[in-house]
Design a protein around this motif. Structure first.
Motif, PDB file in Angstrom:
ATOM      1  N   ARG A   1      38.139  -3.632 -13.397  1.00  0.00           N
ATOM      2  CA  ARG A   1      36.784  -3.078 -13.055  1.00  0.00           C
ATOM      3  C   ARG A   1      36.736  -2.253 -11.757  1.00  0.00           C
TER       4      ARG A   1
ATOM      5  N   GLY B   1      26.911  -6.103 -14.852  1.00  0.00           N
ATOM      6  CA  GLY B   1      28.108  -6.324 -14.296  1.00  0.00           C
ATOM      7  C   GLY B   1      28.272  -7.808 -13.674  1.00  0.00           C
TER       8      GLY B   1
ATOM      9  N   TRP C   1      30.659  -5.491  -9.868  1.00  0.00           N
ATOM     10  CA  TRP C   1      31.667  -5.098 -10.445  1.00  0.00           C
ATOM     11  C   TRP C   1      31.384  -4.685 -11.861  1.00  0.00           C
TER      12      TRP C   1
ATOM     13  N   GLU D   1      32.381  -1.982 -15.498  1.00  0.00           N
ATOM     14  CA  GLU D   1      33.232  -1.341 -16.283  1.00  0.00           C
ATOM     15  C   GLU D   1      33.391   0.062 -15.955  1.00  0.00           C
TER      16      GLU D   1
END
Length: 696
Positions: free
Chosen positions: A435, A450, A464, A466
């Protein structure tokens, strides 16, 4: 049977075995023995000779049967004693018939040679030739040569033992044992050289006894018993030849045993049978070729075809089995060679200083899922980023940052990394290699989906996300970085905060050497004439600890050279150098702005702090906890206010209290810079925007 063996061992342990045997041999020479007793002794003689031969066959080394020369002498004397006893019986009772000297002699005279004294005489002579001319003569020659070579080699063997002992390859006990073996080997072959003469003399005595018995028997039969010549010749010759064969066969067995033991090659752990099998049937080609030749002979008309062809088939089959066995061994060896080998056990050696490994100045340990970030073959860019961090910090701080030792650590969680300085952990965090980290710089315009987290370098809130969300996150105001950058930034922050721990004598000497290339006289006057190297190192470490670069080494060296004769106190020299580097220090904080907004201390509070520090030292141990808490709270509030207004937070104080206050706020109010009045350049204007009072 066990009881008999136990009694024989008891007799041997009492030392009565040898005297009893000698007495029995003397009795056989003097006292007449009945035929039944002779049969027992003849049978014993044959069995004894066969036992000696088999012991020789299964002996691994000649020295394992070192008593053989003595046994050979005893066996020879026993056989000669039996010859004397049987001769007496033959001459006294031979006229009565072929069984006069016992069943054993009669059996050898009647069954072995078919009752024909002419055939018996020829067989006896052939046995004598084999024994005397072939076996005995060859064994005697081998014994003689072996004895000579062994005696000649003794000094060299003794010197080799002494050399091994002096080199420490063997100890004193093993050296004694090897010297004893060398002496025993020389004694054995010397004894065998003499014992071979017994066998040779025994063969000569056998021939003489044969002719004496035949002549004596004819005379006794013709003159004393008035027998016909043909009857006397028939009786006495058969008895004599039977007696000779009974004695000659054991003699041949002993000769073969003597030849076998002196022709053995020492240094092997196999008996004769095992050596013969290993060396004679190791290669299938001789058997195959021999079988082919024998088979061709068997095909010739008129030859005994069945015998030759059967033998050829046996030899060919044996060659095939040997070849098949070798092929199977080769396949097994190849299979073992291809199989994965277990690691060899580490060699146990004496510990040395090489086993004491120094700690890494800078270390980075990563979990196994972070290895792709480090491995260039997998597209990892962390190594290049770390190299960039080292280069940037080296240029900013003014000295070369040491290399970072990176290694994997299975004890860490898969996504965790750890930063160490001088072997001590100074930072640890977790990243998600698949990530990106979206960092909230303080003002964003939305939220992201996330895994929530924090920036390990500055503790900012982060998510974090994608990789596909990168553009959307940047649109919302987030700072998006990859995992490698997260680790590199964290490492850079830690190295910058702890730069003084990475700086030592070697780095200081290198800086002075570089400065000496341009200003050699300055360096010569500074170190070691004015200041020792350790004081210079301490001053430079103090500057780095207060986030002051040491790039301007010339200014630092000139200042130390000027003030070094007055004081060698590193703290005082650090204050002086900071004043000389004031322009650099202020510019790093405020940039090029001419007006500097600062906070100051109330004059009464500053005087109080000076008194406390003068009395208690620079550690501030005499400061009341309540006053310290109030000062800290007030500084924190003013710092936040200045930062909200967009100004750098600077506290301007007098030189005596600056160092203590800098340490006081370093780890709690990291954005606050504490400067002394004499560190402000003349071309800068000071604007007091806040004053820190004593009581609120």
């Amino acid at each position: 049977m066990a009881t008999v063996l136990e009694r024989l061992k008891l007799v041997g342990a009492m030392g009565l075995g040898a005297p009893i045997i000698i007495l029995l041999m003397m009795m056989m020479m003097v006292v007449p023995l009945p035929p039944f007793i002779l049969d027992l002794f003849f049978t014993f003689n044959i069995a004894f000779s066969l036992l000696i031969l088999l012991v020789t066959v299964y002996t691994l080394r000649p020295l394992d049967f070192a008593i053989f020369p003595t046994v050979l002498l005893v066996a020879t004397l026993l056989r000669l004693s039996l010859n004397v006893a049987s001769t007496r019986v033959v001459l006294l009772e031979g006229h009565t018939g072929p069984d006069a000297a016992g069943k054993v002699i009669e059996a050898f005279g009647e069954f072995v040679i078919g009752g024909n004294y002419a055939v018996g005489l020829v067989v006896f002579i052939i046995l004598m030739i084999i024994n005397f001319a072939v076996v005995t003569k060859g064994a005697g020659r081998v014994s003689e040569v072996s004895a000579r070579f062994t005696l000649d080699a003794m000094p060299g063997k003794q010197m080799a033992i002494d050399a091994d002992l002096n080199a420490g390859l063997i100890n004193q006990d093993e050296a004694k044992l090897r010297r004893k073996e060398v002496a025993q080997e020389a004694d054995f072959y010397g004894s065998m050289d003499g014992a071979s003469k017994f066998v040779r003399g025994d063969a000569v005595a056998g021939i003489m006894i044969l002719f004496l018995n035949v002549i004596g028997g004819l005379l006794v039969g013709l003159l004393q018993h008035q027998m016909a010549f043909t009857d006397a010749l028939q009786n006495y010759t058969l008895l004599t030849i039977g007696d000779g064969l009974v004695a000659q066969i054991p003699s041949l067995l002993l000769s073969v045993a003597a030849a076998m033991i002196v022709t053995r090659v020492g240094g092997t752990n196999e008996n004769v049978g095992a050596q013969f099998s290993a060396q004679f049937f190791n290669d299938s080609r001789p058997l195959a070729l021999s079988g082919g030749v024998v088979g061709l002979i068997g095909l010739i008309p008129g030859m005994p075809n069945i015998a030759f062809l059967l033998l050829a088939g046996a030899m060919g089959g044996s060659a095939y089995m040997i070849q098949k066995r070798k092929r199977r061994q080769q396949e097994e060896a190849e299979r073992l060679a291809e199989a994965p080998k277990l690691p060899a056990p580490p060699e146990v050696k004496e510990l040395g200083w090489d086993d004491v490994q120094p700690v890494d100045l800078i270390g980075l340990e990563v979990g196994y899922r972070m290895i792709p970030l480090v491995d260039k073959n997998q597209g990892g860019q962390l190594m290049a980023k770390i190299k960039g961090v080292r280069k940037k910090l080296s240029q900013d701080l003014g000295f070369l940052i040491p290399s970072v030792h990176i290694r994997d650590n299975l004890d860490l969680a898969p996504n965790t990394y750890r930063i160490t300085l001088l072997g001590v952990t100074v930072g640890e965090a977790e990243v998600l290699p698949e990530r990106l980290m979206a960092i909230n710089p303080g003002r964003v315009y939305g939220t992201l989906r996330g895994v929530e987290g924090r920036d390990p370098a500055f503790g900012l809130e982060a998510v974090w996300i994608e990789p596909a969300q990168k553009d959307h996150a940047q649109t919302l105001g987030y700072t998006v970085v990859d995992p490698g950058t997260v680790v590199a930034t964290h490492l850079s922050h830690i190295l910058q905060s702890n730069a003084h721990q990475l700086f030592g004598h070697q780095e200081a000497q290198q800086l002075l050497d570089m400065l000496a290339k341009t200003t050699p006289k300055l360096v010569e006057d500074l170190c070691p004439k004015t200041l020792p190297l350790n004081v210079i190192v301490k001053v430079l470490q103090n500057l780095l600890a207060e986030d002051v670069p040491i790039r301007d080494m010339r200014t630092i060296a000139e200042t130390l050279a000027d003030f070094g004769p007055r004081s060698q106190d590193a703290a005082i020299l650090t204050t002086v150098v900071r004043a000389a580097l004031g322009r650099l220090i202020v510019q790093r904080i405020t940039g090029t702005e001419r007006e500097i907004p600062v906070m100051t201390l109330d004059p009464d509070l500053e005087q109080l702090l000076q008194k406390i520090l003068q009395g208690a030292g620079q550690d501030g141990a005499g400061l009341e906890p309540g006053l310290a808490e109030q000062i800290h709270k007030s500084l924190e509030e003013k710092t936040q206010k200045l930062e909200m207004e967009g100004h750098p937070a600077i506290l301007l104080v007098s030189s005596p209290v600056r160092a203590w206050l800098a340490r006081f706020v370093k780890h709690t109010i990291g954005s606050l810079s504490v400067l002394a009045y004499n560190e402000i350049p003349e071309d800068r204007q000071v604007k007091v925007v806040a004053s820190i009072g004593q009581r609120g």
